[in-house]
Design a protein around this motif. Structure first.
Motif, PDB file in Angstrom:
ATOM      1  N   ILE A 156      10.108  24.084   5.196  1.00 20.95           N
ATOM      2  CA  ILE A 156      10.518  24.339   3.813  1.00 20.95           C
ATOM      3  C   ILE A 156       9.301  24.448   2.896  1.00 20.95           C
ATOM      4  O   ILE A 156       9.152  25.424   2.181  1.00 20.95           O
ATOM      5  N   TYR A 157       8.439  23.412   2.915  1.00 16.33           N
ATOM      6  CA  TYR A 157       7.273  23.424   2.029  1.00 16.33           C
ATOM      7  C   TYR A 157       6.228  22.402   2.457  1.00 16.33           C
ATOM      8  O   TYR A 157       6.500  21.507   3.246  1.00 16.33           O
ATOM      9  N   ARG A 158       5.026  22.553   1.886  1.00 18.29           N
ATOM     10  CA  ARG A 158       3.953  21.551   1.971  1.00 18.29           C
ATOM     11  C   ARG A 158       3.793  20.967   0.572  1.00 18.29           C
ATOM     12  O   ARG A 158       3.582  21.684  -0.396  1.00 18.29           O
ATOM     13  N   LEU A 159       3.900  19.643   0.481  1.00 26.67           N
ATOM     14  CA  LEU A 159       3.697  18.926  -0.773  1.00 26.67           C
ATOM     15  C   LEU A 159       2.370  18.193  -0.693  1.00 26.67           C
ATOM     16  O   LEU A 159       2.065  17.580   0.327  1.00 26.67           O
ATOM     17  N   GLU A 160       1.569  18.300  -1.752  1.00 20.50           N
ATOM     18  CA  GLU A 160       0.336  17.518  -1.872  1.00 20.50           C
ATOM     19  C   GLU A 160       0.500  16.641  -3.103  1.00 20.50           C
ATOM     20  O   GLU A 160       0.576  17.138  -4.217  1.00 20.50           O
ATOM     21  N   CYS A 161       0.571  15.337  -2.893  1.00 18.28           N
ATOM     22  CA  CYS A 161       0.953  14.381  -3.928  1.00 18.28           C
ATOM     23  C   CYS A 161      -0.241  13.543  -4.373  1.00 18.28           C
ATOM     24  O   CYS A 161      -0.971  13.010  -3.544  1.00 18.28           O
ATOM     25  N   GLU A 162      -0.386  13.423  -5.681  1.00 20.54           N
ATOM     26  CA  GLU A 162      -1.424  12.577  -6.254  1.00 20.54           C
ATOM     27  C   GLU A 162      -0.789  11.259  -6.695  1.00 20.54           C
ATOM     28  O   GLU A 162       0.144  11.251  -7.482  1.00 20.54           O
ATOM     29  N   MET A 163      -1.312  10.175  -6.164  1.00 21.10           N
ATOM     30  CA  MET A 163      -0.816   8.845  -6.497  1.00 21.10           C
ATOM     31  C   MET A 163      -1.754   8.202  -7.522  1.00 21.10           C
ATOM     32  O   MET A 163      -2.943   8.501  -7.563  1.00 21.10           O
ATOM     33  N   ALA A 164      -1.201   7.288  -8.339  1.00 21.99           N
ATOM     34  CA  ALA A 164      -2.025   6.537  -9.291  1.00 21.99           C
ATOM     35  C   ALA A 164      -3.034   5.683  -8.527  1.00 21.99           C
ATOM     36  O   ALA A 164      -2.801   5.304  -7.375  1.00 21.99           O
ATOM     37  N   LYS A 165      -4.144   5.412  -9.142  1.00 21.02           N
ATOM     38  CA  LYS A 165      -5.175   4.590  -8.499  1.00 21.02           C
ATOM     39  C   LYS A 165      -4.729   3.139  -8.342  1.00 21.02           C
ATOM     40  O   LYS A 165      -5.114   2.465  -7.407  1.00 21.02           O
ATOM     41  N   ASP A 166      -3.925   2.661  -9.289  1.00 15.16           N
ATOM     42  CA  ASP A 166      -3.474   1.268  -9.256  1.00 15.16           C
ATOM     43  C   ASP A 166      -2.002   1.185  -8.909  1.00 15.16           C
ATOM     44  O   ASP A 166      -1.180   1.889  -9.491  1.00 15.16           O
ATOM     45  N   ASN A 167      -1.680   0.309  -7.969  1.00 14.93           N
ATOM     46  CA  ASN A 167      -0.297   0.027  -7.609  1.00 14.93           C
ATOM     47  C   ASN A 167       0.147  -1.246  -8.310  1.00 14.93           C
ATOM     48  O   ASN A 167      -0.678  -2.035  -8.768  1.00 14.93           O
ATOM     49  N   HIS A 168       1.443  -1.437  -8.396  1.00 15.95           N
ATOM     50  CA  HIS A 168       2.004  -2.640  -9.000  1.00 15.95           C
ATOM     51  C   HIS A 168       2.570  -3.497  -7.875  1.00 15.95           C
ATOM     52  O   HIS A 168       3.522  -3.097  -7.203  1.00 15.95           O
ATOM     53  N   PHE A 169       1.997  -4.674  -7.671  1.00 10.93           N
ATOM     54  CA  PHE A 169       2.437  -5.568  -6.604  1.00 10.93           C
ATOM     55  C   PHE A 169       3.381  -6.613  -7.186  1.00 10.93           C
ATOM     56  O   PHE A 169       2.950  -7.496  -7.923  1.00 10.93           O
ATOM     57  N   ALA A 193      10.757 -15.623  -2.977  1.00 13.32           N
ATOM     58  CA  ALA A 193      10.724 -16.960  -2.387  1.00 13.32           C
ATOM     59  C   ALA A 193      11.399 -16.968  -1.022  1.00 13.32           C
ATOM     60  O   ALA A 193      12.498 -16.451  -0.855  1.00 13.32           O
ATOM     61  N   GLY A 194      10.716 -17.540  -0.054  1.00 14.93           N
ATOM     62  CA  GLY A 194      11.284 -17.673   1.279  1.00 14.93           C
ATOM     63  C   GLY A 194      11.173 -16.447   2.159  1.00 14.93           C
ATOM     64  O   GLY A 194      11.683 -16.442   3.271  1.00 14.93           O
ATOM     65  N   THR A 195      10.528 -15.376   1.666  1.00 16.59           N
ATOM     66  CA  THR A 195      10.382 -14.169   2.488  1.00 16.59           C
ATOM     67  C   THR A 195       8.914 -13.793   2.593  1.00 16.59           C
ATOM     68  O   THR A 195       8.071 -14.261   1.830  1.00 16.59           O
ATOM     69  N   SER A 196       8.614 -12.918   3.529  1.00 16.43           N
ATOM     70  CA  SER A 196       7.247 -12.399   3.634  1.00 16.43           C
ATOM     71  C   SER A 196       7.198 -10.919   3.271  1.00 16.43           C
ATOM     72  O   SER A 196       6.150 -10.302   3.343  1.00 16.43           O
ATOM     73  N   ASN A 197       8.348 -10.344   2.875  1.00 17.58           N
ATOM     74  CA  ASN A 197       8.385  -8.950   2.456  1.00 17.58           C
ATOM     75  C   ASN A 197       8.023  -8.850   0.980  1.00 17.58           C
ATOM     76  O   ASN A 197       8.470  -9.661   0.178  1.00 17.58           O
ATOM     77  N   ALA A 198       7.217  -7.854   0.629  1.00 19.08           N
ATOM     78  CA  ALA A 198       6.750  -7.719  -0.751  1.00 19.08           C
ATOM     79  C   ALA A 198       6.992  -6.310  -1.271  1.00 19.08           C
ATOM     80  O   ALA A 198       6.782  -5.329  -0.562  1.00 19.08           O
ATOM     81  N   ARG A 199       7.426  -6.227  -2.518  1.00 21.28           N
ATOM     82  CA  ARG A 199       7.633  -4.939  -3.182  1.00 21.28           C
ATOM     83  C   ARG A 199       6.291  -4.443  -3.709  1.00 21.28           C
ATOM     84  O   ARG A 199       5.529  -5.185  -4.320  1.00 21.28           O
ATOM     85  N   VAL A 200       6.016  -3.157  -3.444  1.00 26.91           N
ATOM     86  CA  VAL A 200       4.818  -2.498  -3.956  1.00 26.91           C
ATOM     87  C   VAL A 200       5.275  -1.217  -4.647  1.00 26.91           C
ATOM     88  O   VAL A 200       5.905  -0.362  -4.019  1.00 26.91           O
ATOM     89  N   ILE A 201       4.982  -1.078  -5.937  1.00 25.35           N
ATOM     90  CA  ILE A 201       5.362   0.122  -6.682  1.00 25.35           C
ATOM     91  C   ILE A 201       4.122   1.003  -6.809  1.00 25.35           C
ATOM     92  O   ILE A 201       3.108   0.581  -7.347  1.00 25.35           O
ATOM     93  N   MET A 202       4.244   2.231  -6.258  1.00 30.00           N
ATOM     94  CA  MET A 202       3.121   3.163  -6.212  1.00 30.00           C
ATOM     95  C   MET A 202       3.456   4.389  -7.065  1.00 30.00           C
ATOM     96  O   MET A 202       4.173   5.283  -6.614  1.00 30.00           O
ATOM     97  N   ILE A 219      -4.252  -0.677  10.322  1.00 30.75           N
ATOM     98  CA  ILE A 219      -4.500   0.104   9.098  1.00 30.75           C
ATOM     99  C   ILE A 219      -4.196  -0.741   7.882  1.00 30.75           C
ATOM    100  O   ILE A 219      -3.150  -1.358   7.788  1.00 30.75           O
ATOM    101  N   GLU A 220      -5.126  -0.752   6.956  1.00 29.91           N
ATOM    102  CA  GLU A 220      -4.905  -1.341   5.632  1.00 29.91           C
ATOM    103  C   GLU A 220      -4.836  -0.170   4.662  1.00 29.91           C
ATOM    104  O   GLU A 220      -5.863   0.380   4.269  1.00 29.91           O
ATOM    105  N   PRO A 221      -3.598   0.281   4.306  1.00 25.47           N
ATOM    106  CA  PRO A 221      -3.440   1.491   3.493  1.00 25.47           C
ATOM    107  C   PRO A 221      -4.230   1.501   2.192  1.00 25.47           C
ATOM    108  O   PRO A 221      -4.709   2.532   1.761  1.00 25.47           O
ATOM    109  N   ARG A 222      -4.411   0.353   1.544  1.00 23.62           N
ATOM    110  CA  ARG A 222      -5.108   0.329   0.249  1.00 23.62           C
ATOM    111  C   ARG A 222      -6.579   0.684   0.356  1.00 23.62           C
ATOM    112  O   ARG A 222      -7.202   1.027  -0.630  1.00 23.62           O
TER     113      ARG A 222
END
Length: 180
Positions: free
Chosen positions: A30-43, A48-57, A123-126
């Protein structure tokens, strides 16, 4: 253009006593998308009680080009609200953003997927500016909402195959289909 042949027999046929044979679907580019992400993410962090974390990019822009579409990603029109699966390197993706075509139409994109390192890859994506298909499994299910000359996009089952080069997310979008 197809990525697979519609004539390939499904391996699932070996697991059924039915005479009916299924085949592997095709994928149409269908297409090729080239996406620019912000330099700073919001963590947001782990609840509480979990090891999963929300990251807003935040998504700040980009381009989309294919045989039937040419567009930009509207500036600051969306983000990926990912969930980092504590200590695994796996991230669940949940992105939403808006495209504006060269002829002035808007397309809303919802994308849910998965990012996970390949076997033996740490891999450490950041800290990375480049990630290839040889290093990660990075796929997404694309749902598109469009109108006018892009109405055809509403009825496709879209699959995105992702990579990263020079800090830009690359997505090759395909339509999964039984027809060519």
């Amino acid at each position: 253009m197809s990525a697979s042949s519609p004539s390939a027999i499904s391996p699932g046929n070996a697991y059924s006593d039915r005479k009916f044979e299924m085949r592997i679907p095709s994928m149409k580019f269908i297409y090729r998308l080239e996406c620019e992400m912000a330099k700073d993410n919001h963590f947001v962090g782990a609840q509480a009680g979990t090891s999963n974390a929300r990251v807003i990019m935040p998504i700040v822009g980009g381009t989309v080009k294919g045989p039937r579409i040419s567009a930009i990603i509207e500036n600051m029109s969306g983000a990926d609200w990912g969930t980092a699966m504590g200590g695994t390197g796996v991230m669940r993706l949940n992105a939403r953003y808006t495209l504006k075509t060269d002829d002035g139409h808007y397309i809303y994109v919802r994308s849910k997927g998965i990012f996970k390192p390949g076997p033996g890859v740490n891999i450490e994506p950041r800290t990375r500016t480049r990630m290839t298909q040889d290093e990660v499994e990075w796929f997404t299910r694309l749902q598109l909402e469009a109108s006018g000359p892009y109405d055809w996009m509403n009825s496709i089952f879209g699959i995105g195959v992702l990579a990263m080069e020079d800090n830009k997310i690359l997505i090759d979008a395909y339509e999964l289909t039984n027809f060519m």
